[in-house]
Design a protein around this motif. Structure first.
Motif, PDB file in Angstrom:
ATOM      1  N   MET A 123       0.833  -1.199   0.000  1.00 26.95           N
ATOM      2  CA  MET A 123       0.000   0.000   0.000  1.00 26.95           C
ATOM      3  C   MET A 123       0.872   1.256   0.000  1.00 26.95           C
ATOM      4  O   MET A 123       0.595   2.227  -0.720  1.00 26.95           O
ATOM      5  CB  MET A 123      -0.906   0.000   1.226  1.00 26.95           C
ATOM      6  CG  MET A 123      -1.756   1.246   1.345  1.00 26.95           C
ATOM      7  SD  MET A 123      -2.782   1.248   2.805  1.00 26.95           S
ATOM      8  CE  MET A 123      -1.595   1.643   4.057  1.00 26.95           C
ATOM      9  N   VAL A 126       2.208   1.773  -3.453  1.00 29.84           N
ATOM     10  CA  VAL A 126       1.167   2.240  -4.364  1.00 29.84           C
ATOM     11  C   VAL A 126       0.872   3.707  -4.096  1.00 29.84           C
ATOM     12  O   VAL A 126       0.721   4.508  -5.013  1.00 29.84           O
ATOM     13  CB  VAL A 126      -0.106   1.386  -4.219  1.00 29.84           C
ATOM     14  CG1 VAL A 126      -1.256   2.005  -4.987  1.00 29.84           C
ATOM     15  CG2 VAL A 126       0.140  -0.026  -4.716  1.00 29.84           C
ATOM     16  N   TYR A 132      -2.796   5.227  -7.257  1.00 34.17           N
ATOM     17  CA  TYR A 132      -4.237   5.146  -7.005  1.00 34.17           C
ATOM     18  C   TYR A 132      -4.981   6.163  -7.854  1.00 34.17           C
ATOM     19  O   TYR A 132      -6.199   6.214  -7.837  1.00 34.17           O
ATOM     20  CB  TYR A 132      -4.527   5.413  -5.520  1.00 34.17           C
ATOM     21  CG  TYR A 132      -3.998   6.744  -5.051  1.00 34.17           C
ATOM     22  CD1 TYR A 132      -4.745   7.901  -5.227  1.00 34.17           C
ATOM     23  CD2 TYR A 132      -2.740   6.851  -4.474  1.00 34.17           C
ATOM     24  CE1 TYR A 132      -4.259   9.127  -4.843  1.00 34.17           C
ATOM     25  CE2 TYR A 132      -2.237   8.073  -4.084  1.00 34.17           C
ATOM     26  CZ  TYR A 132      -3.005   9.207  -4.268  1.00 34.17           C
ATOM     27  OH  TYR A 132      -2.500  10.428  -3.894  1.00 34.17           O
ATOM     28  N   TRP A 140      -7.600   0.612  -5.971  1.00 36.93           N
ATOM     29  CA  TRP A 140      -7.128   1.023  -4.636  1.00 36.93           C
ATOM     30  C   TRP A 140      -8.186   0.657  -3.593  1.00 36.93           C
ATOM     31  O   TRP A 140      -7.862   0.135  -2.534  1.00 36.93           O
ATOM     32  CB  TRP A 140      -6.826   2.523  -4.648  1.00 36.93           C
ATOM     33  CG  TRP A 140      -6.615   3.136  -3.298  1.00 36.93           C
ATOM     34  CD1 TRP A 140      -7.572   3.665  -2.482  1.00 36.93           C
ATOM     35  CD2 TRP A 140      -5.363   3.291  -2.596  1.00 36.93           C
ATOM     36  NE1 TRP A 140      -7.000   4.142  -1.329  1.00 36.93           N
ATOM     37  CE2 TRP A 140      -5.648   3.932  -1.372  1.00 36.93           C
ATOM     38  CE3 TRP A 140      -4.041   2.959  -2.889  1.00 36.93           C
ATOM     39  CZ2 TRP A 140      -4.662   4.249  -0.437  1.00 36.93           C
ATOM     40  CZ3 TRP A 140      -3.055   3.280  -1.958  1.00 36.93           C
ATOM     41  CH2 TRP A 140      -3.365   3.904  -0.753  1.00 36.93           C
TER      42      TRP A 140
END
Ligand code: HEM
Lengths: 258, 461
Positions: A123, A126, A132, A140
């Protein structure tokens, strides 16, 4: 004289499984990606930066691989483990002391910890690459649900060894539900739900009771968490992982500068 | 838990680990030296006659030092081991200085300095030095029984790993972002744009994945062989352990219980975090920074996320795991977990501050036997300062941020781009996040317990 590997690769059995020659030239490297069930998750070609380790850290892949390790070791553990007050603890003891190759529990437990860590790192990556942003917003969101499911998998599994560590960690964790606004018997507003002076939200009807199946962490809880841990959440996670991967492809592959 | 062995027995217990730990550090530096030397990436810092002081040589020297330390760690001789430990008085001093206040402010300050000075700190040689120093500090701390017993609890080991992994990946991302930002300043595309050529997934990606899988399997096997999964006594509803802790990944929430009631820390805030995370793509309207590492092109989003993740999530987990002992009292890294430690709690609600200290009047109280409605009116009246403050915080403050400098420089543009509803959602999420540190600071400074204290209806905020 043909070599052994040639004999194997020319055999009918081999050819029935792999319908093309070895992927050593461009054509067959493309064909292998299209015909192999496992590989067809991937595109045939990708931008070099999108698959660079320094860009993705391979953390999504590592998380997925840990999920597979957890599935395999988990199934093996299920062969031995019975989720009852009578057996749970002693089965875990036996897994450590009696079972041959008694590493399964270690692999499963450390794999679970590792998966929580790698899903956070994934996460993090990302986010830091802004991946996202459109068109990947929805993936996401799917990811956030996967994060939640990963934590819940870990949490429900924590109870199963049925030792002091287990029940008290779950007790502390689930005590929160008793303070759920309105729905927990110690939460704000719960006192308002009374009919003719009888409380509707009590310790035998509130959110915590629903979670534990009892007023405290007991056998009902063990059963409930076992089913959640071994069946319900893994199924949900598998489905969402499938959607997640599908969306990575449909959103145009791994992100990169436009 | 904090088993106290005689010193020599304790040293025998950790010698194997510590000895190999330093060998591993030596190997790590030797590999770095070799890598720098072989690839010609070694930088020459100083020339002393024929000798070139280069980064490769520095790694080699570090490697040699660690190699010297290793047998000392293995020797079990207390006076020798003293040399590779943090001096006792220093440890005692550190423990004294460590409180929730200094820990929280300290970690925040360190992270802020690292961020502001990222151009310098992210340089490979500086980062490598930092890594070596923190690993050394870790090793020097391991000879302390209290430290060792918390850190080596099997379920805590992953958190040590998490901290170092996060350090590494934060460095990696920051380094890339710094380079990209420098390139952008020169009008060049980000590094990621250089490799836009397409390659075949077989073998380029499939092989990488295969290697990752093999490496991971090896790592998991080593971990499983080296560290046994914990199994304590059979569960007993009669014996409550002290401290009782949730699993480590929820310890940030448990730590919030110090500042919030369970309905907030356990229900509202987690739901907000999950909901807030999901909302991110729909709130961040900035089109820049999609698909490459950058900081300057998305400073606000970057800083907010780092603050939420590193400061409000990770450091709280570290604190909950390593620094919270019996009765959830705070203990320094090297302090004995003493179940009898008492911490004075004399926290005061905002309404008490207001009515008693400020106005010098008794708290408003409904007359005996009045009915429910009257009671509620009195309660609301009593808590009016807090209710007004919190309501204002979430509804009036966001527009004020748009209107008045210095914040308007940031928020005005957001408001214009996002529209009223989206702006309110974003600012309320932001303010909810900010309320935790605000509450912490108010607790430390004016002993504030609750903004709104309505114990009658279990509604404390
Ligand atoms: C069980 C958990 C998860 C698994 C197995 C998983 C797996 C993956 C994989 C294999 C990829 C391909 C790229 C890569 O490896 O980085 C990916 C991409 C992605 N993941 Fe996940 N993921 C999980 C959780 C999450 C979470 C928690 C988030 C965010 C909150 C997330 C958001 C995304 C997004 C937006 C992409 C596209 C990234 C890009 O195109 O650069 N995933 N995921």
């Amino acid at each position: 004289m043909p070599s052994l590997s040639e004999i194997i690769r020319e055999s009918q059995i081999w050819k029935s499984i792999f319908r093309h020659p070895m992927p050593v030239d461009r054509r067959n490297r493309i064909v292998v990606m299209l015909t192999n069930f496992f590989l067809h998750l991937h595109p045939v070609s990708a931008k070099k930066q999108g698959i660079a380790l320094s860009y993705t850290w391979c953390m999504g892949g590592v998380t997925f691989f840990l999920f597979l390790i957890e599935t395999i070791t988990g199934v093996l553990l299920m062969f031995y483990y019975r989720p009852t007050l009578e057996w749970a603890y002693s089965d875990i003891l036996a897994l450590r002391d009696v079972t041959s190759l008694g590493l399964m529990r270690e692999l499963h437990r450390w794999g679970a910890h590792a998966m929580v860590i790698t899903v956070w790192l994934h996460m993090y990556r990302v986010f830091l690459t802004g991946s996202y942003k459109p068109p990947r917003e929805f993936n996401w969101v799917v990811g956030v649900i996967l994060l939640l499911l990963t934590l819940l998998l870990s949490f429900t599994g924590y109870l199963l060894p049925w030792d002091q560590l287990a029940i008290w960690a779950i007790t502390v964790g689930s005590n929160m539900a008793r303070a759920h606004p309105v729905l927990g018997h110690e939460g704000p507003g719960a006192a308002l739900l009374t009919v003719d002076g009888i409380d509707m939200i009590t310790n035998a009807s509130d959110a915590r009771f629903g979670l534990l199946g009892a007023r405290f962490v007991g056998e009902e809880t063990l059963n409930r968490f076992y089913v959640l841990h071994c069946v319900a959440i893994p199924l949900a996670a598998s489905l969402l992982i499938a959607i997640h991967f599908w969306r990575v492809r449909k959103d145009g592959g791994i992100s990169g500068p436009l | 838990m904090h088993g106290h062995l005689p010193l020599d027995e304790f040293l025998v217990q950790i010698r194997g680990f510590l000895g190999s730990y330093y060998v591993a550090l030596a190997t790590m530096n030797a590999i770095a030296a070799l890598y720098l030397w072989q690839t010609g990436k070694s930088k020459i810092w100083l020339r002393v006659g024929p000798i070139e002081l280069s980064s490769s040589l520095a790694c080699l020297a570090a490697s040699g030092l660690f190699l010297l330390v290793s047998p000392i760690a293995y020797s079990v001789d207390p006076s020798l081991v003293d040399v590779i430990s943090i001096p006792k008085p220093l440890r005692a001093g550190l423990d004294k200085a460590m409180t929730p206040v200094s820990y929280s402010i300290g970690t925040f300050f360190v992270l802020a300095v690292l961020f502001v000075g990222r151009r310098w700190f992210s340089r490979p040689e500086i980062a490598w030095t930092g890594l070596n120093l923190s690993l050394l500090l870790m090793g020097f701390s391991m000879t302390d029984q209290n430290f060792a017993s918390v850190v080596t609890k099997p379920d805590n080991v992953p958190i040590v790993g998490l901290v170092f992994l996060l350090g590494f990946f934060t460095w990696l991302a920051t380094r890339r972002a710094v380079l990209n930002d420098e390139r952008a300043a020169r009008g060049e595309p980000p590094l990621e744009a250089l490799d836009s050529e397409k390659v075949l997934v077989w073998p380029d990606l499939v092989y990488t994945e295969l290697i990752c899988m093999v490496a991971l399997t090896a790592l998991m096997l080593l971990w499983a062989i080296g560290l046994q999964a914990p199994l304590e006594e059979p569960a007993s509803a009669m014996k409550t352990p002290n401290p009782s802790k949730a699993p480590w990944y929820f310890l940030g929430l448990q730590e919030m219980l110090v500042y919030y009631d369970p309905w907030m820390a356990g229900v509202v805030l987690p739901v907000t975090v999950i909901g807030g995370l999901m909302a991110i793509p729909y709130l961040d309207f900035n089109k820049l920074g999609n698909g490459y590492y950058t900081i300057t092109q998305r400073r606000f989003a970057y800083v907010t996320f780092q603050f939420g993740f590193l400061v409000l999530w990770i450091t709280l987990i570290v604190m909950g795991t390593f620094l919270r002992g019996p009765n959830w009292n705070f203990f320094g890294f090297y302090e004995t977990w003493d179940a009898h430690k008492v911490e004075a709690l004399n926290n005061v609600d905002l309404s008490q501050h207001f009515w008693i200290s400020l106005l010098n009047r008794p708290m408003p109280k409904a007359p005996e036997n009045s009915d429910l409605l009257v009671k509620i009116v009195y309660v609301v009246f009593r808590e009016l300062p807090g209710i007004a403050l919190i309501a204002g915080y979430f509804t009036v403050l966001p527009p004020l941020l748009v209107i008045f400098p210095p914040f308007s420089a940031l928020f005005r543009n957001m408001y214009l781009k996002m529209g009223f509803l989206r702006y309110m959602v974003m600012s309320n999420l932001l303010l909810t996040m900010a309320l935790l540190p605000i509450k912490m600071v108010l607790r430390w400074t004016i002993n504030l317990k609750y903004f709104i204290a309505i114990p009658e209806y279990l509604l404390n905020f």
